[in-house]
Design a protein around this motif. Structure first.
Motif, mmCIF file in Angstrom:
data_model
loop_
_atom_site.group_PDB
_atom_site.id
_atom_site.type_symbol
_atom_site.label_atom_id
_atom_site.label_comp_id
_atom_site.label_asym_id
_atom_site.label_seq_id
_atom_site.Cartn_x
_atom_site.Cartn_y
_atom_site.Cartn_z
ATOM 1 N N UNK A 75 1.486 8.802 -0.126
ATOM 2 C CA UNK A 75 1.585 8.343 1.013
ATOM 3 C C UNK A 75 1.849 9.619 1.933
ATOM 4 N N UNK A 134 6.714 4.288 -8.320
ATOM 5 C CA UNK A 134 7.425 4.409 -6.860
ATOM 6 C C UNK A 134 7.039 5.955 -6.412
ATOM 7 N N UNK A 135 7.250 6.720 -7.347
ATOM 8 C CA UNK A 135 7.178 8.283 -6.934
ATOM 9 C C UNK A 135 5.943 8.506 -6.391
ATOM 10 N N UNK A 136 4.853 8.077 -7.192
ATOM 11 C CA UNK A 136 3.452 8.322 -6.719
ATOM 12 C C UNK A 136 3.308 7.671 -5.524
ATOM 13 N N UNK A 137 3.595 6.454 -5.235
ATOM 14 C CA UNK A 137 3.275 5.758 -3.975
ATOM 15 C C UNK A 137 3.951 6.475 -2.626
ATOM 16 N N UNK A 138 5.179 6.939 -3.001
ATOM 17 C CA UNK A 138 5.826 7.531 -1.915
ATOM 18 C C UNK A 138 5.163 8.654 -1.362
ATOM 19 N N UNK A 139 5.195 9.780 -2.607
ATOM 20 C CA UNK A 139 4.397 11.183 -2.234
ATOM 21 C C UNK A 139 3.020 11.124 -1.898
#
Lengths: 276, 299, 328
Positions: free
Chosen positions: B54, B47-52
Motif C-alpha cells: 500500500x 500482513x507485510x505485503x499488504x502494508x508495504x
C-alpha cells in the motif's frame, strides 16, 4: 551357548500374538539434502535374530538404521530411495504411512530419553496411550509390569512407579526406554548404540536382556563396540565409508564367522584394529 | 537377573481395535493442524505485503524531484516537498549518533571486556530496561530536561531524544559482537606485553568493525522512524532549519501531521513521506547485509 | 568469557595506569545508562507529584478526566482501560498467529521456505510505528468500518453476553478500540514470533524423535514434546509483546479515535490509550496540574513497561542461550 538353553524353557505367550517379522532392504540409498550418505545397502534381517551393524564412525550404520523405521526423513532435507520390506511390504511405497510404520518398529536411542514430564508408569505407557488412547477395562498395570519385567527393571522401580523417569540412573533410564518401546508390541526393535552412554555393568545388563528379547522381536543393533556385537548377535554387518565418504555395506556374515574368518580384507583390517 | 516372566495380556485385542478406530481421527487432526499452522503463517506473511504494498503504490506517484527539494506549501495548496524534513532527520540522526555511539560503544566494551561482576549485570539490566522505555516517555524526559530548561523546542532536544533511544540498541548489539571474539585473540595481544587498553582498541575492535557498523546502522534505521519522541522535543517546522537550537522537522513527524490534516494533498504527501522512510530503512538494512551477510532487526 | 585477571598483566607502572584510565572511562560510559534510567524515573516522579498529591489513588481509579480550569478531575482509568483492552486484543490475536508461524518455520517448512518466511514476518519490525498508523488510518479503518465491524455485529453481536463486545446498536466509525487492537496485533507479531522460534528450536531433538519413534503424528509430537517444554519461554515472548503494545503511540493514536470514552464493553467505542492520551494532550497541558497529570500518565506507562520488560527478560533468559557465543 548356555544362555540359549536356559532361555528355551521359558515360554512367552505374548509372543504368540505378534510374530516377529523379517526385514529386508534392497538397494537402500540415503541422502542428507544433496549429500549422499549411504548407497546400495541390501541386507536381510532374519526374524527373531539379532543383527549387529558395525563399522567406524561415519560409515553410515546409524543412517541405515534410521531408514528402517523412516526416522531418517525427519531431519529436514533428508530422504531415502530403494526399498525396505517387512515381510514383503515396502515401507517406502507411496501408500505407506510413516506413522503406522514407526508404530510397528520400535527404536531405542543412543542417549536415554525418557519423557521428563511423565512418571515411570506413564513413560512405559506413552506409546500405548498414543496409539490406542486410554480405554476402560484395560489392565494397564499389567502391561507396565510385564514390560518392566522384560527389561529386568520391575524389582528396582515397582515402588516408585509414579516418580519421574529422570530420577533413575543412566542404565535404568535406558531400560525404561526399551520397556517403553516394547510395551506397544512392535514387530521389530532397532537400537542405535544403546550402551554408548552407559557404564560397563549397565551395558552388560542390557546385553543380557537383548538375548531374551530376541525371542519376541527381530532386533537390529548398531554398535561401535565389536566385542558387544560378538557377544550378542547372530549376524553382523560391517560398513565402511568409501573415499567419497559414502557409506557402503562391505560384508554381512554370521557373527561367529565374521570375527574369525572374515571374507573381506577391509573387514579383517577393522576387526584386527588396524583402523577405526 | 530375573527371568523374563510371560504375562498374558488378553486386553491386547481391545487395544488393537481401539488403535484402528483412533488412527483415522489422529490423522485427520494432524492434517487439520497442518492446515491451520500454514494458514496462520500465510496471514502473518500477507500482513507485510499488504502494508508495504500500500505504501509503495500510494506513495510512488508522488515521489519526484520536487518532493525532495521543495519546502512544504501552506495548507491547501498543492505541491511542495519535504526537503526540510529530510535535512532535519539527517541532522538529528547525525548529532544523535555522535552522542549515542561513543556512549554505547563504551558501555559495550566495558561489559564485554570487564564485565563479570554484579555491576555488569546491573548495567545489562539497565540497558534492557532503557530499551523498553516507550518513546513517548523518552519524549517527556527530554522535554523536561532540555526543552524546559532552554525554553524552546529544538533540533538538539530531538537529537538527544534519538540518542537516548539509540544508545541501548548500540550497546547491546556491540556487546554481543564483542563476546564472539575469542579470548585467544586477546591473550595473544597481552602475551606480547601490550597493555589491556591497547589490545582492546587496536586488536579487538578493528576485528569486529563491520559488526559495530551494523549495530550503529540498525540503530539509526530504527531512530529514523521515531515520531513520538520528536513530537515532544523537536516539534517541527515549516521551512528548512539547520539550527539545532530551533525546532526542526523530521520525516515521520511531517507524515504524521499531514496524515491527520484535512487536506487530501497532504495525505498524498504523507504516503510519499512514508515511502521515503521505508526506502531509507531498506537502504540501511541492505548496507547491513553487505557488511555481515545477514539481516537482523531490533524490535 | 572471563575478565582477564590483573595478575597476568606485566607490572609496568605506566601501562597499568593506562589500563586504569581505560577502565575508568568505560565505567563512566556505562554508568551514564544507569544515570539516564534513574534520572528518567526521578523526573517523571517529581513532575507528577502535584497530581498524585491532589488525587492520590483516584488518579488511577477515577474515570473522569476533565482538564478544564477550576473543574479539574484527573482520573486515568479510561486510559488504562483503553491500554489494557487494546493490548489484550493484540495479544489474543497475535499469539496464535506468531505461534503458528513459529511452528511452521521450525517444524513444518522445508529449509528453503522456512528462512524466507521467517525473514518476511520479522521484517514487520522494521516498519516504523507511524507508517503502521498511516496505513491503519487510510486502509484498515475503512475496512473495519465497512466490512469487518458489520460482520461482527451480525454474528457474534447476536450472541448473549459476548455480543456486548460488538453491539448492534450504535454507530460504527472504524476508529475504535478494536481497530487499535488489530494494528497492535500486526506490530507485536514479529516480537512474539522471533522469541518463540528460538525457544522452539531449543527443544532437544531426542525428545522429539522419541515421540515420533513411538508412532506419533507430527501434531502429537508438537503438542506433547515441544509446546509443554516451550511454554515458559512462549509466555515470556507474550509478555515482551505485551510490553511493546503498551508503549505503542503513533500507530494507536491514528486509529483509536482519541475521544473520551466511557468505560463500556463495546469494542466499537473510540477511546484513548495512555500513550495516545499523552501524545494528544501534552501540547495542550497549560496549567501545572494538567501538565502534572500528563506526566503522571507517563509515569504509569513507564512503570508498567519496566515491570513487564523485567519479568519477560527473566522468563526468556532462563530458557534461551545468552546472546553471543563466547569462547572460541
Amino acid at each position: 551357548m548356555n544362555r540359549e538353553m536356559t532361555m528355551a524353557g521359558a515360554t512367552t505367550t505374548a509372543a504368540a500374538d505378534v510374530k516377529a517379522r523379517e526385514l529386508e532392504t534392497r538397494n537402500l540409498t540415503a541422502y542428507y539434502g544433496k549429500t549422499l550418505a549411504v548407497e546400495g545397502v541390501s541386507i536381510r534381517y532374519q526374524a527373531n535374530q539379532i543383527t549387529a551393524m558395525i563399522g567406524p564412525s561415519g560409515c553410515g550404520k546409524s543412517t541405515v538404521l534410521r531408514c528402517l523405521n523412516r526416522m531418517h526423513e525427519v531431519i529436514k532435507g533428508a530422504y531415502a530411495t530403494g526399498e525396505v520390506l517387512i515381510d514383503g511390504d515396502n515401507i517406502y511405497s507411496s501408500s505407506a504411512d510413516p506413522v503406522r510404520i514407526r508404530r510397528r518398529i520400535g527404536m531405542v536411542f543412543q542417549k536415554p530419553n525418557p519423557f521428563p514430564t511423565m512418571s515411570i508408569y506413564d513413560n512405559v505407557l506413552a506409546g500405548v496411550h498414543l496409539n490406542s488412547g486410554k480405554q476402560r477395562g484395560v489392565d494397564y498395570d499389567q502391561i507396565v509390569e510385564s514390560a518392566l519385567h522384560s527389561v529386568a527393571l520391575w524389582d528396582e522401580v515397582k515402588d516408585k512407579l509414579r516418580q519421574s523417569g529422570m530420577a533413575l540412573s543412566g542404565g535404568q533410564q535406558q531400560r525404561l526406554c526399551i520397556a517403553r518401546a516394547i510395551a506397544v508390541e512392535p514387530e521389530i526393535l532397532l537400537l542405535d548404540e544403546p550402551c554408548s552412554a552407559l557404564d560397563p555393568i549397565a551395558t552388560l545388563k542390557i546385553e543380557e536382556l537383548l538375548q531374551d528379547l530376541r525371542k519376541r522381536f527381530t532386533i537390529v543393533l548398531v554398535t561401535h563396540n565389536m566385542q558387544q556385537a560378538a557377544r550378542v548377535s547372530e549376524m553382523t554387518a560391517f560398513f565402511l565409508a568409501d573415499e567419497r565418504r559414502v557409506g557402503r555395506l562391505v560384508e554381512i556374515s554370521p557373527t561367529t564367522q565374521i570375527f574369525t574368518r572374515p571374507q573381506d580384507k577391509r573387514t579383517e583390517d577393522y576387526i584386527s584394529g588396524r583402523f577405526g | 537377573m530375573e527371568q523374563a516372566i510371560a504375562v498374558t495380556v488378553p486386553d491386547r485385542s481391545r487395544l488393537l481395535d481401539a488403535e484402528k478406530l483412533r488412527f483415522q481421527r489422529r490423522k485427520a487432526t494432524n492434517a487439520f493442524m497442518t492446515f491451520l499452522v500454514t494458514a496462520l503463517t500465510a496471514i502473518s506473511v500477507s500482513a507485510l505485503f499488504v502494508i508495504i504494498g500500500y505504501i509503495l503504490i500510494q506513495g510512488f506517484s508522488s515521489i519526484d524531484l520536487n518532493f525532495f527539494t521543495q519546502e512544504p506549501k501552506p495548507s491547501g495548496e498543492l505541491g511542495g516537498g519535504i526537503v526540510d524534513a529530510i535535512l532535519g532527520t539527517v541532522e538529528m540522526l547525525a548529532v544523535g549518533s555522535i552522542v549515542a555511539v561513543p556512549l554505547g560503544l563504551g558501555t559495550a566494551i566495558y561489559l564485554a571486556e570487564f564485565g563479570e561482576g554484579g555491576l555488569a549485570e546491573v548495567i545489562r539490566l539497565v540497558l534492557d530496561m532503557l530499551a523498553g522505555v516507550p518513546s513517548i516517555v523518552v519524549g517527556i524526559f527530554i522535554w523536561a530536561t532540555v526543552v524546559r530548561t532552554t525554553g524552546s523546542f529544538s533540533g538538539l532536544a530531538g537529537a538527544l531524544g534519538l540518542a537516548f533511544i539509540m544508545m541501548p540498541i548500540i550497546a547491546r548489539s556491540v556487546e554481543e559482537i564483542l563476546r564472539l571474539v575469542p579470548d585467544t585473540l586477546r591473550e595473544a595481544g597481552l602475551a606480547l606485553g601490550t597493555p589491556r587498553w591497547r589490545v582492546t582498541l587496536r586488536v579487538v575492535i578493528p576485528t569486529v568493525m563491520p559488526g559495530i557498523a551494523t549495530g550503529v546502522i540498525l540503530a539509526m534505521a530504527r531512530a529514523s522512524g521515531e515520531t513520538a519522541v520528536l513530537l515532544l522535543t523537536a516539534l517541527g517546522n515549516n521551512f528548512v532549519n539547520t539550527d539545532l537550537s530551533q525546532p526542526m522537522s523530521a520525516i515521520p513527524v511531517r507524515a504524521y501531521n499531514y496524515a491527520i490534516s484535512a487536506f487530501e494533498d497532504y495525505h498524498r504527501q504523507a504516503f510519499a513521506s512514508m515511502l521515503v522512510l521505508v526506502i531509507v530503512i531498506a537502504v540501511f538494512s541492505a548496507a547491513v547485509r553487505i557488511f555481515t551477510g545477514r539481516v537482523r532487526y531490533e524490535s | 568469557m572471563a575478565a582477564i585477571p590483573q595478575t597476568s598483566q606485566p607490572a609496568i607502572a605506566g601501562q597499568q595506569r593506562g589500563d586504569q584510565y581505560f577502565a575508568l572511562i568505560l565505567r563512566i560510559c556505562s554508568l551514564v545508562g544507569v544515570l539516564l534510567l534513574v534520572g528518567l524515573i526521578l523526573i517523571l516522579f517529581v513532575d507528577s507529584l502535584e497530581v498524585i498529591g491532589k488525587f492520590g489513588i483516584k488518579f488511577l481509579t477515577g474515570s473522569d478526566w476533565n482538564p478544564v480550569a477550576g473543574l479539574e478531575e484527573f482520573g486515568a482509568l479510561p486510559y488504562i482501560f483503553g491500554t489494557v483492552v487494546t493490548s489484550i486484543i493484540a495479544l489474543l490475536l497475535a499469539t496464535p498467529l506468531a505461534l503458528g508461524a513459529a511452528l511452521f518455520v521450525s517444524e513444518y517448512a522445508p529449509r528453503w521456505l522456512a528462512n524466507p518466511v521467517a525473514f518476511l514476518v520479522e521484517l514487520l519490525v522494521a516498519i516504523p510505528s507511524v507508517a503502521y498508523g498511516i496505513w491503519g488510518l487510510f486502509v484498515l479503518v475503512p475496512i473495519m468500518r465497512d466490512h469487518v465491524d458489520p460482520f461482527l455485529q451480525n454474528t457474534i453481536g447476536r450472541l448473549p453476553i459476548v455480543g456486548a463486545l460488538f453491539p448492534r446498536d450504535g454507530l460504527v466509525i472504524g476508529q475504535d478500540l478494536l481497530t487499535a487492537g488489530v494494528i497492535l496485533t500486526i506490530m507485536i507479531l514479529p516480537t512474539i514470533l522471533s522469541i518463540s522460534r528460538e525457544i522452539i528450536s531449543q527443544v532437544p531433538r531426542l525428545q522429539k524423535e522419541g515421540m515420533l519413534a513411538l508412532g506419533a503424528t507430527k501434531w502429537e509430537m508438537l503438542s506433547t514434546a515441544i509446546l509443554p517444554y516451550a511454554r515458559g519461554g512462549i509466555v515470556g515472548a507474550m509478555m515482551l509483546g505485551l510490553a511493546r503494545a503498551f508503549g505503542e503511540t503513533m500507530a494507536v493514536t491514528l486509529v483509536i479515535g482519541n475521544s473520551s470514552s466511557a468505560i463500556t464493553p463495546s469494542l466499537f467505542t473510540p477511546g484513548y490509550t495512555i500513550s495516545s492520551a499523552i501524545a494528544n494532550q501534552f501540547a495542550e497541558a497549560d496549567t501545572s496540574l494538567y501538565f502534572s497529570a500528563v506526566v503522571g500518565l507517563g509515569l504509569i506507562l513507564l512503570f508498567v513497561s519496566l515491570v513487564f520488560n523485567f519479568i519477560a527478560r527473566l522468563l526468556v533468559k532462563r530458557l534461551t542461550r545468552m546472546p553471543g557465543g563466547g569462547k572460541a
